[in-house]
Design a protein around this motif. Structure first.
Motif, PDB file in Angstrom:
ATOM      1  N   TYR A 657       0.982  -1.094   0.271  1.00  0.00           N
ATOM      2  CA  TYR A 657      -0.433  -0.198   0.159  1.00  0.00           C
ATOM      3  C   TYR A 657       0.816   1.033   0.144  1.00  0.00           C
ATOM      4  O   TYR A 657       0.818   2.218  -1.115  1.00  0.00           O
ATOM      5  N   LEU A 658       2.145   1.054   0.732  1.00  0.00           N
ATOM      6  CA  LEU A 658       2.802   2.627   0.510  1.00  0.00           C
ATOM      7  C   LEU A 658       3.324   2.544  -0.623  1.00  0.00           C
ATOM      8  O   LEU A 658       3.676   3.827  -0.937  1.00  0.00           O
ATOM      9  N   MET A 664      -2.693  -4.502  -5.765  1.00  0.00           N
ATOM     10  CA  MET A 664      -1.783  -5.855  -5.612  1.00  0.00           C
ATOM     11  C   MET A 664      -2.435  -5.881  -3.999  1.00  0.00           C
ATOM     12  O   MET A 664      -2.642  -6.709  -3.448  1.00  0.00           O
ATOM     13  N   VAL A 665      -3.196  -4.641  -3.170  1.00  0.00           N
ATOM     14  CA  VAL A 665      -3.351  -4.581  -2.105  1.00  0.00           C
ATOM     15  C   VAL A 665      -5.613  -5.247  -1.984  1.00  0.00           C
ATOM     16  O   VAL A 665      -5.117  -6.199  -1.183  1.00  0.00           O
ATOM     17  N   ILE A 666      -5.304  -4.957  -3.526  1.00  0.00           N
ATOM     18  CA  ILE A 666      -7.372  -5.410  -2.684  1.00  0.00           C
ATOM     19  C   ILE A 666      -6.720  -6.716  -3.150  1.00  0.00           C
ATOM     20  O   ILE A 666      -8.131  -7.592  -2.498  1.00  0.00           O
ATOM     21  N   GLU A 667      -6.350  -7.766  -3.632  1.00  0.00           N
ATOM     22  CA  GLU A 667      -5.963  -8.858  -4.317  1.00  0.00           C
ATOM     23  C   GLU A 667      -6.185  -9.763  -2.800  1.00  0.00           C
ATOM     24  O   GLU A 667      -6.305 -10.989  -2.752  1.00  0.00           O
ATOM     25  N   ARG A 668      -4.400  -8.956  -2.487  1.00  0.00           N
ATOM     26  CA  ARG A 668      -4.258  -9.312  -1.138  1.00  0.00           C
ATOM     27  C   ARG A 668      -5.075  -9.825   0.531  1.00  0.00           C
ATOM     28  O   ARG A 668      -5.118 -10.379   0.994  1.00  0.00           O
ATOM     29  N   ARG A 689      -7.987  -2.320   2.076  1.00  0.00           N
ATOM     30  CA  ARG A 689      -8.481  -1.917   1.052  1.00  0.00           C
ATOM     31  C   ARG A 689      -9.416  -1.120   0.537  1.00  0.00           C
ATOM     32  O   ARG A 689      -9.686  -1.014  -0.007  1.00  0.00           O
ATOM     33  N   THR A 690     -10.201  -0.831   1.268  1.00  0.00           N
ATOM     34  CA  THR A 690     -11.287   0.816   1.335  1.00  0.00           C
ATOM     35  C   THR A 690      -9.598   1.718   1.094  1.00  0.00           C
ATOM     36  O   THR A 690     -10.515   2.077  -0.376  1.00  0.00           O
ATOM     37  N   LEU A 691      -9.101   1.993   1.596  1.00  0.00           N
ATOM     38  CA  LEU A 691      -8.057   3.340   0.949  1.00  0.00           C
ATOM     39  C   LEU A 691      -7.403   3.272  -0.361  1.00  0.00           C
ATOM     40  O   LEU A 691      -7.393   4.241  -0.775  1.00  0.00           O
ATOM     41  N   SER A 692      -7.071   1.543  -0.258  1.00  0.00           N
ATOM     42  CA  SER A 692      -6.554   1.256  -2.081  1.00  0.00           C
ATOM     43  C   SER A 692      -8.225   2.233  -2.490  1.00  0.00           C
ATOM     44  O   SER A 692      -7.368   2.593  -4.095  1.00  0.00           O
ATOM     45  N   PHE A 753       0.983   8.652   2.315  1.00  0.00           N
ATOM     46  CA  PHE A 753       1.651   8.584   1.746  1.00  0.00           C
ATOM     47  C   PHE A 753       2.380   7.538   0.998  1.00  0.00           C
ATOM     48  O   PHE A 753       2.557   6.139   1.185  1.00  0.00           O
ATOM     49  N   ASN A 754       3.215   8.095  -0.173  1.00  0.00           N
ATOM     50  CA  ASN A 754       3.465   7.216  -1.339  1.00  0.00           C
ATOM     51  C   ASN A 754       4.902   7.826  -1.913  1.00  0.00           C
ATOM     52  O   ASN A 754       4.588   8.905  -2.161  1.00  0.00           O
TER      53      ASN A 754
END
Length: 873
Positions: A657-658, A664-668, A689-692, A753-754
């Motif tokens: 996510y960071l 990928m986050v949603i899939e994981r 997942r929601t933040l993604s 934060f990216n």
């Protein structure tokens, strides 16, 4: 005419003696010679600023850190400009006589290219440096200079921690029989650098030995010998270590290196010899040498180590305190001395003083210390322990007060107030005594010097003829009275009445009496208020007493777990758990404490007590999870392994996510539901997942996902965070009524934060106090000086009616942005004139910048910046 013919014959497209000589001279002396001097001066400057920390194995090379490297940017940029111009004008890369292949006919051009790469390397522009060296390897693949480029590639891979690339390059160069002897010292030093990086100390010994044999420069040879001695010391071979340290002392090494060689030689010598008196005498003699005045802290620390090995803990503590007192500049040594004190008290165990010393250690210890995370964790655990011990002591004292009669409580509080007043009065008395003592000293000096006013003027004569005494008196006056206007009643803050001239003491006394009279008007009311202040936390009702007991129960259980899990102090853990169960027989942790006591007694092999607690659980709570764990001992290990895998999976998902890998986050998240069904981190996975979704879908979809979080996990912390974001969304939509699913306060903005995103540098300041054009000019000058080879867009405008903003766009990622930020925030050339002005400086990426510029809430973004960017430093 002749000159024109010669010049015409000097074309870079013609391969003849005249052209080669002409362009070779220009390439050497017009550019390369000056550029190389600039480079060498910069490298020497960086080496001089490099801070060696002798409590760990020294670095092979003295490259400083990223901040120190910024100081040599101008020199490196200047060198790059010079050699780039040479390359542009004097390159003779044309076909050879056969007409088949291209070849460089100006022998100085490859050296100019090499210098370009080396300058980029020293600026830590590693990718650009690699491109240069790789280009050289291709273009000059048959010339000896290719090995210089390959060696610099190895150094670059080492600095980038590209282990596999470094390993391949080492194998390639080691097995090349044509590798030149002139580079072998630097090559084996680079190999040793790689070995230390990978903690392969056996290889490091071999490579350092070879590097020393090829090194001619004495200072470098001494440093490598010192490092080799450190490795032997780390491996426990004190005999070889002592021999090498003694060798360093005979090599006329730089003073600091020589001093530390003497210290370390004494330490390892003590390990070799049972008689330490000789070593102590040597160290004490070193302490008396005025040349070592800046190194007393290290000498005392070494003496403390000897005392500890001899079992003299008191002597060691005394020396460690001396070391701390002597550490005026060497904060690293101060941290080490505090750490050793912390270890001593922890081992006793005396946890309160241990926590104090570990806390001081973290204050001075830099984050690059190899054990920093371990030390920080121990400090935090000790702090948590002491906090809970204090909670128990505090709540117990409040409960004792609650058990008193009203008259006893009033007397108890009055006694506290009286004691506090006595302590304040005593402090004032001592302060006045000190002032009087100083005044008498001055008066005595003035009396002794009260001679002929025409004699010794300015050198100790009468007071008003002695400039030094006048200056001292003036300073003392300002300290006491401030800058008073020359007028009547200058001592008085109020000039309503004219008083006859009086002594200073009388006036001060009068002022004090007025204050005392004023403060004592409603003494009864004041005393009652003070009593109420002290009584507000006393649990005088059943409800308050229940809450107080709850805090004590939580604290006992927490300290029991700390003793058991963190410190392996099983006796104290047993004491905490048993005290908890004895004081509060029906506490909410009763079964967990039984189980912990069962596990502890199994560990210390007290089978009788282990069976006692096992039977309590099996007989009284047969359906509990703890009974199941007792019946199936392997379940503990299985649960621990499963929990470890779950935590690792979540950490990897969070890192994705960071890194902005939202699909990928949603899939994981969905994979986690299958791999770890019903896991305790499910709310956190759903929230990620929601933040993604918020970063990849439209606002309405994001809002729906947030509402689902609030509905599915109403008691989890993720619900609070989701509500705060919903509030912000409502604000954006202009929904003044808010949302039933959100909280009423807006304390957060959905910044993400990216670190891999391009970053802007921003500085804000008051609109009316500072001229924006001046700040902008200073920022541009800083960029020109330290980033002359890069292009940035610098703009300024109003953020709001009261705030100016300057934005620098853009830096490739968070690492580059933070390098710039760390350099400019401490630069007095830019901000030295604005130290009393409220300025905010931060990094921000483009998506967050759009949110920030729309919201214009600087406080909120600064909180986000501090907790993400600065925390990640």
């Amino acid at each position: 005419m002749m000159v024109m013919i010669i010049v015409a014959g000097c074309s870079v497209k013609k391969n003849n003696l005249v052209s080669r000589t002409y362009h070779g001279v220009l390439a050497h002396y017009n550019g390369y010679w000056n550029a190389e001097n600039k480079y060498n001066d910069g490298v020497a400057q960086l080496a001089k600023s490099h801070e060696d920390k002798y409590d760990r194995i020294l670095s092979v090379y003295q490259y400083g850190d990223a901040n120190k490297a910024k100081a040599i940017y101008p020199a490196m940029d200047d060198a790059i400009k010079r050699v780039s111009l040479v390359i542009q004008r004097q390159t003779m890369y044309i076909k050879d006589k056969s007409g088949k292949a291209y070849h460089e006919h100006n022998k100085w051009i490859p050296k100019n290219w090499l210098l370009v790469g080396k300058c980029r390397f020293m600026k830590r522009e590693y990718f650009n440096a690699l491109e240069t060296f790789q280009f050289m390897g291709g273009r000059y693949g048959k010339d000896e200079i290719r090995y210089d480029a390959f060696l610099m590639m190895l150094k670059t891979y080492n600095e980038m921690a590209y282990v596999s690339e470094s390993d391949n390059m080492i194998d390639f160069l080691k097995n090349d029989p044509a590798f030149p002897k002139r580079l072998k010292a630097d090559f084996y030093s680079s190999c040793a650098n790689y070995d230390l990086m990978t903690k392969d100390y056996e290889k490091a010994v071999n490579d350092l030995t070879k590097a020393i044999s090829f090194t001619k420069k004495r200072a470098t040879r001494a440093r490598l010998t010192f490092i080799l001695a450190q490795i032997y010391q780390k491996q426990g071979d004190n005999m070889k270590a002592e021999q090498l340290y003694d060798k360093v002392t005979r090599m006329n090494a730089p003073y600091e290196l020589n001093f530390n060689a003497e210290i370390n030689s004494a330490v390892v010598s003590q390990a070799n010899s049972p008689n330490s008196d000789k070593i102590k005498k040597k160290l004490i003699k070193m302490a008396k040498d005025i040349k070592n005045s800046d190194y007393l802290d290290q000498i005392y620390y070494a003496l403390a180590g000897i005392e500890l090995k001899e079992g003299n803990t008191k002597g060691a503590i005394d020396y460690l305190h001396k070391s701390i007192g002597a550490s005026l500049k060497n904060t690293n040594q101060k941290a080490l001395s505090y750490l050793e004190l912390g270890k001593i008290y922890f081992d006793r165990p005396e946890y309160k003083p241990a926590q104090t010393y570990y806390d001081s250690t973290i204050t001075f210890l830099t984050k690059d210390h190899p054990d920093y995370p371990i030390i920080l964790n121990k400090r935090n655990t000790l702090t948590k322990l002491i906090k809970n011990l204090n909670i128990i002591a505090y709540e117990d004292s409040l409960q004792r007060v609650a058990g008193m009669s009203e008259a006893e409580r009033n007397k108890f509080v009055d006694d506290i107030l009286t004691k506090e007043k006595e302590e304040k009065d005593e402090a004032k008395r001592k302060e006045k005594e000190e002032k009087d003592k100083n005044a008498n000293t001055i008066l005595s000096n003035n009396t002794n010097n009260n001679k002929d006013p025409n004699k010794d003027v300015g050198a100790g004569g009468w007071y008003f003829y002695n400039p030094a005494t006048i200056s001292f008196g003036y300073s003392e006056f300002l300290k006491k009275w401030g800058n008073r206007k020359n007028e009547d009643d200058w001592r008085r803050s109020s000039k309503q009445s004219n008083l006859n001239a009086a002594g200073a003491d009388e006036l001060e006394s009068a002022d004090a009496e007025v204050k005392d009279t004023t403060n004592s008007k409603d003494s009864t009311k004041s005393a009652t208020a003070m009593r109420d202040k002290y009584m507000k936390n006393v649990p005088t009702s059943d409800k308050l007493m229940e809450a107080s007991n709850g805090r004590i129960i939580e604290a006992y259980y927490t300290i029991g777990l700390i003793y058991k899990e963190q410190f392996n102090d099983y006796n104290e853990a047993i004491k905490a758990f048993e005290t908890l169960d004895k004081r509060f027989p029906n506490n909410k942790f009763l079964v967990p404490t039984y189980y912990n006591l069962y596990r502890i007694n199994l560990t210390i092999k007290n089978q009788e007590r282990a069976d006692y607690y096992k039977n309590l659980i099996l007989n009284k709570y047969p359906e509990s999870e703890f009974a199941r764990l007792i019946k199936n001992p392997n379940a503990v290990e299985d649960a621990q392994n499963s929990e470890k895998k779950l935590n690792e999976y979540y950490e990897n998902t969070y890192e994705a996510y960071l890194g902005g890998k939202y699909p990928m986050v949603i899939e994981r998240k969905f994979l986690a539901d299958s791999i770890f069904p019903g896991n305790i981190l499910k709310p956190k996975f759903d929230y990620l997942r929601t933040l993604s979704i918020g970063r990849t879908r439209d606002l309405n979809v994001f809002e729906t996902a947030l509402k689902n979080i609030v509905q599915d996990y109403p008691k989890d912390s993720v619900s609070v965070q989701a509500k705060q974001i919903l509030d912000y969304i409502n604000k954006i939509k202009g929904n003044t009524n808010g949302s039933q699913d959100s909280t009423k306060t807006n304390n957060s903005i959905p910044y993400a934060f990216n670190p891999d995103s391009a970053q802007y540098y921003v500085v804000t300041f008051p609109n009316k106090t500072v001229e924006a054009i001046k700040v902008k000019t200073k920022v541009q000058s800083y960029l020109s000086k330290y980033y002359s080879n890069s292009t940035f867009d610098v703009s300024n405008f109003l953020l709001d009616a009261n705030t100016q903003i300057i934005v620098v766009k853009e830096f490739g990622d968070n690492t580059k942005g933070m390098d710039f930020y760390n350099g400019i925030v401490t630069n007095d050339e830019v901000f030295g004139d604005y130290k009393n002005i409220q300025m905010s400086q931060f990094l921000i990426d483009a998506p967050n910048y759009n949110i920030f510029y729309g919201d214009k809430d600087l406080t909120k973004y600064m909180a986000f910046f501090t907790s993400n960017y600065l925390k990640s430093k």
